[in-house]
Design a protein around this motif. Structure first.
Motif, PDB file in Angstrom:
ATOM      1  N   GLY A 127      12.421   5.936  -6.612  1.00 53.06           N
ATOM      2  CA  GLY A 127      12.738   4.596  -6.135  1.00 53.06           C
ATOM      3  C   GLY A 127      13.023   4.544  -4.644  1.00 53.06           C
ATOM      4  O   GLY A 127      13.039   3.480  -4.049  1.00 53.06           O
ATOM      5  N   TYR A 128      13.261   5.702  -4.034  1.00 49.52           N
ATOM      6  CA  TYR A 128      13.554   5.740  -2.596  1.00 49.52           C
ATOM      7  C   TYR A 128      12.342   5.292  -1.779  1.00 49.52           C
ATOM      8  O   TYR A 128      12.476   4.551  -0.816  1.00 49.52           O
ATOM      9  CB  TYR A 128      13.989   7.150  -2.179  1.00 49.52           C
ATOM     10  N   TYR A 129      11.166   5.770  -2.163  1.00 47.05           N
ATOM     11  CA  TYR A 129       9.924   5.423  -1.471  1.00 47.05           C
ATOM     12  C   TYR A 129       9.189   4.358  -2.278  1.00 47.05           C
ATOM     13  O   TYR A 129       9.276   4.334  -3.503  1.00 47.05           O
ATOM     14  CB  TYR A 129       9.003   6.646  -1.360  1.00 47.05           C
ATOM     15  N   SER A 130       8.425   3.536  -1.598  1.00 46.80           N
ATOM     16  CA  SER A 130       7.576   2.573  -2.311  1.00 46.80           C
ATOM     17  C   SER A 130       6.338   3.313  -2.818  1.00 46.80           C
ATOM     18  O   SER A 130       5.956   4.361  -2.283  1.00 46.80           O
ATOM     19  CB  SER A 130       7.158   1.435  -1.387  1.00 46.80           C
ATOM     20  N   GLN A 131       5.704   2.755  -3.830  1.00 50.11           N
ATOM     21  CA  GLN A 131       4.502   3.386  -4.356  1.00 50.11           C
ATOM     22  C   GLN A 131       3.395   3.400  -3.301  1.00 50.11           C
ATOM     23  O   GLN A 131       2.666   4.384  -3.180  1.00 50.11           O
ATOM     24  CB  GLN A 131       4.019   2.688  -5.621  1.00 50.11           C
ATOM     25  N   SER A 132       3.285   2.356  -2.502  1.00 46.02           N
ATOM     26  CA  SER A 132       2.224   2.329  -1.480  1.00 46.02           C
ATOM     27  C   SER A 132       2.455   3.401  -0.419  1.00 46.02           C
ATOM     28  O   SER A 132       1.508   4.026   0.059  1.00 46.02           O
ATOM     29  CB  SER A 132       2.101   0.942  -0.843  1.00 46.02           C
ATOM     30  N   LEU A 150       3.929   6.313  -0.958  1.00 44.63           N
ATOM     31  CA  LEU A 150       3.563   7.573  -1.614  1.00 44.63           C
ATOM     32  C   LEU A 150       2.051   7.726  -1.719  1.00 44.63           C
ATOM     33  O   LEU A 150       1.508   8.814  -1.462  1.00 44.63           O
ATOM     34  CB  LEU A 150       4.206   7.652  -2.997  1.00 44.63           C
ATOM     35  N   GLU A 151       1.365   6.663  -2.073  1.00 46.96           N
ATOM     36  CA  GLU A 151      -0.095   6.722  -2.197  1.00 46.96           C
ATOM     37  C   GLU A 151      -0.749   7.027  -0.849  1.00 46.96           C
ATOM     38  O   GLU A 151      -1.674   7.842  -0.781  1.00 46.96           O
ATOM     39  CB  GLU A 151      -0.629   5.395  -2.751  1.00 46.96           C
ATOM     40  N   ASN A 152      -0.276   6.386   0.206  1.00 47.83           N
ATOM     41  CA  ASN A 152      -0.847   6.626   1.539  1.00 47.83           C
ATOM     42  C   ASN A 152      -0.616   8.061   1.993  1.00 47.83           C
ATOM     43  O   ASN A 152      -1.527   8.715   2.512  1.00 47.83           O
ATOM     44  CB  ASN A 152      -0.266   5.645   2.560  1.00 47.83           C
ATOM     45  N   ARG A 153       0.588   8.551   1.799  1.00 51.12           N
ATOM     46  CA  ARG A 153       0.881   9.937   2.189  1.00 51.12           C
ATOM     47  C   ARG A 153       0.100  10.927   1.334  1.00 51.12           C
ATOM     48  O   ARG A 153      -0.460  11.893   1.843  1.00 51.12           O
ATOM     49  CB  ARG A 153       2.387  10.224   2.085  1.00 51.12           C
ATOM     50  N   ASN A 154       0.052  10.689   0.036  1.00 53.02           N
ATOM     51  CA  ASN A 154      -0.667  11.610  -0.847  1.00 53.02           C
ATOM     52  C   ASN A 154      -2.149  11.680  -0.511  1.00 53.02           C
ATOM     53  O   ASN A 154      -2.748  12.756  -0.582  1.00 53.02           O
ATOM     54  CB  ASN A 154      -0.464  11.225  -2.312  1.00 53.02           C
ATOM     55  N   ALA A 155      -2.741  10.559  -0.135  1.00 55.68           N
ATOM     56  CA  ALA A 155      -4.167  10.565   0.231  1.00 55.68           C
ATOM     57  C   ALA A 155      -4.404  11.512   1.403  1.00 55.68           C
ATOM     58  O   ALA A 155      -5.348  12.310   1.391  1.00 55.68           O
ATOM     59  CB  ALA A 155      -4.630   9.151   0.568  1.00 55.68           C
ATOM     60  N   ILE A 156      -3.535  11.468   2.402  1.00 55.08           N
ATOM     61  CA  ILE A 156      -3.660  12.346   3.574  1.00 55.08           C
ATOM     62  C   ILE A 156      -3.378  13.804   3.197  1.00 55.08           C
ATOM     63  O   ILE A 156      -4.122  14.710   3.564  1.00 55.08           O
ATOM     64  CB  ILE A 156      -2.698  11.895   4.685  1.00 55.08           C
ATOM     65  N   LEU A 157      -2.311  14.014   2.453  1.00 56.37           N
ATOM     66  CA  LEU A 157      -1.909  15.373   2.095  1.00 56.37           C
ATOM     67  C   LEU A 157      -2.939  16.052   1.191  1.00 56.37           C
ATOM     68  O   LEU A 157      -3.254  17.230   1.376  1.00 56.37           O
ATOM     69  CB  LEU A 157      -0.521  15.347   1.447  1.00 56.37           C
ATOM     70  N   ASP A 170      -7.954  10.407  -6.310  1.00 56.97           N
ATOM     71  CA  ASP A 170      -8.763   9.298  -5.804  1.00 56.97           C
ATOM     72  C   ASP A 170      -7.819   8.184  -5.366  1.00 56.97           C
ATOM     73  O   ASP A 170      -7.126   7.589  -6.203  1.00 56.97           O
ATOM     74  CB  ASP A 170      -9.699   8.802  -6.907  1.00 56.97           C
ATOM     75  N   PRO A 171      -7.762   7.871  -4.071  1.00 52.29           N
ATOM     76  CA  PRO A 171      -6.845   6.838  -3.594  1.00 52.29           C
ATOM     77  C   PRO A 171      -7.124   5.443  -4.176  1.00 52.29           C
ATOM     78  O   PRO A 171      -6.289   4.559  -4.068  1.00 52.29           O
ATOM     79  CB  PRO A 171      -7.048   6.824  -2.078  1.00 52.29           C
ATOM     80  N   ASN A 172      -8.268   5.277  -4.806  1.00 54.57           N
ATOM     81  CA  ASN A 172      -8.609   3.977  -5.399  1.00 54.57           C
ATOM     82  C   ASN A 172      -8.099   3.827  -6.837  1.00 54.57           C
ATOM     83  O   ASN A 172      -8.266   2.781  -7.445  1.00 54.57           O
ATOM     84  CB  ASN A 172     -10.130   3.767  -5.370  1.00 54.57           C
ATOM     85  N   ILE A 173      -7.505   4.877  -7.372  1.00 58.89           N
ATOM     86  CA  ILE A 173      -6.956   4.839  -8.733  1.00 58.89           C
ATOM     87  C   ILE A 173      -5.450   4.682  -8.653  1.00 58.89           C
ATOM     88  O   ILE A 173      -4.779   5.353  -7.862  1.00 58.89           O
ATOM     89  CB  ILE A 173      -7.320   6.127  -9.514  1.00 58.89           C
ATOM     90  N   ASP A 174      -4.908   3.822  -9.490  1.00 63.13           N
ATOM     91  CA  ASP A 174      -3.453   3.645  -9.567  1.00 63.13           C
ATOM     92  C   ASP A 174      -2.912   4.674 -10.562  1.00 63.13           C
ATOM     93  O   ASP A 174      -3.014   4.489 -11.768  1.00 63.13           O
ATOM     94  CB  ASP A 174      -3.118   2.229 -10.016  1.00 63.13           C
ATOM     95  N   ASN A 202       2.701   9.782  -8.305  1.00 65.23           N
ATOM     96  CA  ASN A 202       2.712   9.811  -6.838  1.00 65.23           C
ATOM     97  C   ASN A 202       4.015  10.379  -6.285  1.00 65.23           C
ATOM     98  O   ASN A 202       4.004  11.139  -5.321  1.00 65.23           O
ATOM     99  CB  ASN A 202       2.452   8.405  -6.284  1.00 65.23           C
ATOM    100  N   TYR A 203       5.125  10.043  -6.926  1.00 63.31           N
ATOM    101  CA  TYR A 203       6.433  10.544  -6.482  1.00 63.31           C
ATOM    102  C   TYR A 203       6.515  12.077  -6.595  1.00 63.31           C
ATOM    103  O   TYR A 203       6.894  12.760  -5.655  1.00 63.31           O
ATOM    104  CB  TYR A 203       7.535   9.886  -7.318  1.00 63.31           C
ATOM    105  N   LYS A 204       6.134  12.600  -7.726  1.00 54.93           N
ATOM    106  CA  LYS A 204       6.236  14.049  -7.934  1.00 54.93           C
ATOM    107  C   LYS A 204       5.216  14.816  -7.099  1.00 54.93           C
ATOM    108  O   LYS A 204       5.531  15.885  -6.569  1.00 54.93           O
ATOM    109  CB  LYS A 204       6.109  14.393  -9.418  1.00 54.93           C
TER     110      LYS A 204
END
Length: 153
Positions: A78-83, A85-92, A118-122, A128-130
């Motif tokens: 809950g600390y980070y927003s899902q968006s 996390l998704e943006n960071r994970n795509a780069i990482l 795939d950044p296009n999949i929810d 995303n958090y883990k």
């Protein structure tokens, strides 16, 4: 006329100097507590399962100390927003996969398998958090840098 040339010369030198200073990379030491270092040194393995029933996406992380680190040191869910996390994970993930494909440049014992993300999949918040926190843990433990940002807690 000479004064203008001197001013231009000093201005040009100042610009060049600023460019040189801004282009140099500074290696910043991470602030790792003794508690966090103890988890990095841990040999205790507790698999962390990351999955989402809707997308049937699953990752199992078997990394000594990660589960305890996730529960005790990482920012809470809950600390980070899902968006975020998704943006960071795509780069990482992109940088991780590039390293997997270059075993002559990067330690193949650290970068063993590609991650199919795939950044296009929810994938949902929990996945995303883990995944994001695993990247933070990994970078801090192994002194790696997978993106343009410092892996902080």
């Amino acid at each position: 006329m000479k004064k203008k040339k001197i001013k231009i010369h000093y201005s040009l030198m100042t610009i060049v100097l600023l460019m040189l200073v801004s282009c140099t990379t500074q290696k910043q030491a991470l602030d790792i507590s003794s508690e966090e270092q103890a988890l990095f040194d841990s040999k205790e393995e507790e698999p962390v399962e990351i999955k989402d029933e809707k997308t049937e996406y699953e990752i199992i992380i078997i990394e000594p100390g990660f589960n305890t680190w996730l529960l005790s040191i990482a920012r809470p869910e809950g600390y980070y927003s899902q968006s975020f996390l998704e943006n960071r994970n795509a780069i990482l993930v992109m940088n991780w996969n590039q390293r997997v494909m270059q075993p002559n440049l990067y330690n193949p014992n650290l970068y063993e398998m590609q991650i199919n993300y795939d950044p296009n999949i929810d994938y949902g918040y929990e996945v995303n958090y883990k995944l994001y926190n695993y990247f933070i843990y990994f970078q801090r433990k192994y002194h790696q840098r997978l993106g343009p940002f410092i892996p902080r807690i």
